[in-house]
Write a protein that holds these residues in place. Structure first.
Motif, mmCIF file in Angstrom:
data_model
loop_
_atom_site.group_PDB
_atom_site.id
_atom_site.type_symbol
_atom_site.label_atom_id
_atom_site.label_comp_id
_atom_site.label_asym_id
_atom_site.label_seq_id
_atom_site.Cartn_x
_atom_site.Cartn_y
_atom_site.Cartn_z
ATOM 1 N N SER A 1 2.789 7.953 -10.837
ATOM 2 C CA SER A 1 1.977 7.132 -9.930
ATOM 3 C C SER A 1 2.033 7.673 -8.503
ATOM 4 N N ILE B 1 1.033 2.150 0.241
ATOM 5 C CA ILE B 1 1.213 1.350 -0.985
ATOM 6 C C ILE B 1 0.606 -0.051 -0.892
ATOM 7 N N GLY B 2 0.156 -0.516 -2.044
ATOM 8 C CA GLY B 2 -0.402 -1.865 -2.133
ATOM 9 C C GLY B 2 0.687 -2.837 -2.511
ATOM 10 N N ASN C 1 -8.911 -2.767 -6.563
ATOM 11 C CA ASN C 1 -8.060 -1.771 -5.936
ATOM 12 C C ASN C 1 -8.676 -0.445 -6.366
ATOM 13 N N LYS D 1 1.160 -9.701 -6.600
ATOM 14 C CA LYS D 1 0.393 -9.668 -5.347
ATOM 15 C C LYS D 1 0.277 -11.061 -4.732
HETATM 16 N N1 GLU Z 1 -0.804 -1.144 -7.256
HETATM 17 C C1 GLU Z 1 -0.208 -0.806 -5.994
HETATM 18 C C2 GLU Z 1 -0.973 0.330 -5.355
HETATM 19 O O1 GLU Z 1 -1.990 0.706 -5.826
HETATM 20 C C3 GLU Z 1 1.256 -0.554 -6.141
HETATM 21 C C4 GLU Z 1 1.685 0.801 -6.601
HETATM 22 C C5 GLU Z 1 1.486 1.030 -8.049
HETATM 23 O O2 GLU Z 1 1.836 0.154 -8.817
HETATM 24 O O3 GLU Z 1 0.982 2.090 -8.383
HETATM 25 O O4 GLU Z 1 -0.584 0.855 -4.357
#
Ligand code: GLU
Ligand code: PMP
Length: 392
Positions: A12, A36-37, A173, A235
């Protein structure tokens, strides 16, 4: 030694950028992390207390694979009261974060070679999870001009005899777009009529600013019957590290997914599950406060781009991301546009964004505004300085 699957997986990028930023910060670097989200709020006090109490009460042993019965009932009530969809507790499976919810769903539905339609820009983990589950990703491009909304016309062109699942992430997202009820209804009714599964990732449902949120299974009975609903608490109540997600589906699918999960992880952490009951029942005010803050930040960012006119965005309507169009910078940066943008701005201005290429769109970078107003303001000023330097 490594399998073909393991060799093909890209870790990731959102998580790796953020870990790198944390490492640089710990070495004293003044970096603004807009990558980061992850909500920048702490988990609400009531949830933390419920977690501590669960430990004291010895809720620390194995439980049912599908999850704590009281929690599943609380999720069913939440879905009825907030989203207008009726599920019984035995249609809910509690998972280790929404990531595992998506994984359970795809393991349970895909046979080797089945196609999953994924609108771009997509969240980084989708293609990787689809591949891990033996599926084949078929991307459908959506356009900035139409607010990154998937149209039925484009969708139709990509449906084949092998299409098993269409993934819809609403709010999105990385773009922050939010579908209207009519837009969802048109697409989902078409899919349900053809027996195609709709994988509805609604993890950002609480973070919407302008229009009411429409949950896909609320559209009609037929759409409900074809939907696998993905949600979680990472979230909405800032519980990313607790790892709390869930699916809502038919009882048959729920049973299959619980069976899969019983071998993979057993079940989600019992302490997290106990605390999640409190999160669902007693944290409405906390959620509203956080959403009001995200909205203020969103409004500030949109105004900034409108006044500056240096780069273009589609004003986001939900989640906590802005997708910034950097296509006008092609002549100033190397060919791997979004990667080179992100490494240059990190190097020169110490601001971390996520390259759009990891979401399938190289002409963009993603900025997360799950960050303090001070960081957002500084980050945007540094972005402006970076662009001015680049064009000198
Ligand atoms: N979903 C969030 C993001 O896109 C958290 C990081 C992940 O889980 O990949 O930044
Ligand atoms: N779906 C989307 C669209 C996301 O952005 C994320 C980010 N983490 C997830 C699912 C996974 O959530 P979780 O942390 O609960 O696994």
């Amino acid at each position: 030694m490594l399998s073909i699957k393991a060799k093909s997986i890209t870790p990731s990028i959102t998580m790796s950028i953020s870990s790198r930023v944390k490492e640089l910060k710990s070495q004293g670097e003044d970096i603004i992390n807009l990558s980061i989200g992850e909500p920048d709020f702490t988990t609400p006090e009531a949830i933390k207390k419920a977690g501590c109490k669960a430990i004291e009460d010895n809720i620390t042993k194995y439980d049912a694979a599908a999850g704590n019965a009281v929690l599943r009932q609380a999720i069913a009530e939440k879905l009825k009261d907030e989203n207008g969809v009726h599920y019984t507790a035995d249609q809910i499976v509690v998972t280790n974060g929404a990531k595992q919810a998506i994984t359970n769903a795809l393991i349970a539905t895909l046979d080797p070679g089945d196609e999953v339609i994924l609108p771009t820009p997509y969240w980084v983990s989708y293609p990787e999870i689809i591949a891990l589950c033996g599926g084949v990703t078929k991307v459908v491009k959506t356009d900035k001009a139409t607010g990154f909304i998937l149209t039925l016309e484009d969708l139709k062109k990509h449906i084949t005899a092998k299409t098993k699942v269409v993934l819809i992430n609403n709010p999105s997202n990385p773009t922050g777009n939010v579908y209207s009820q009519d837009e969802l209804s048109e697409i989902c009714t078409y899919l349900a009529d053809r027996g195609i599964i709709i994988l509805a990732d609604e993890i950002y449902e609480r973070i919407v600013f302008d229009e009411p949120f429409c949950s896909i299974p609320s559209i009609s009975q037929k759409v409900y019957d074809h939907t696998i609903l993905i949600n979680g608490l990472s979230k909405s109540v800032s519980m990313t590290g607790w790892r709390m997600g869930y699916t809502a589906t038919s009882q048959k699918l729920a049973k299959a997914m619980a069976g899969i999960q019983s071998h993979l992880t057993g079940h989600s952490c019992t302490i997290t599950q106990a605390a999640s009951i409190t999160a669902l029942k007693d944290c409405e005010n906390d959620i509203e406060e956080m959403v009001a803050i995200y909205k203020k930040r969103r409004d500030f960012i949109v105004r900034f781009f409108q006044d500056w006119k240096g780069l273009d965005i589609v004003p986001p309507k939900g989640a906590f991301y802005v997708f910034i169009d950097i296509s006008s910078l092609r002549s100033y940066l190397s060919e791997d546009l979004s990667m080179s943008f992100c490494s240059e701005i990190l190097e020169q201005q110490k601001v971390a964004f996520v390259p759009g290429i990891s979401f399938g769109e190289d002409d963009f970078v993603r900025m997360s505004y799950a960050a303090s107003m001070e960081d957002i303001e500084q980050g945007l000023n540094r972005l402006k300085a970076f662009i001015e330097n680049l064009k000198k």
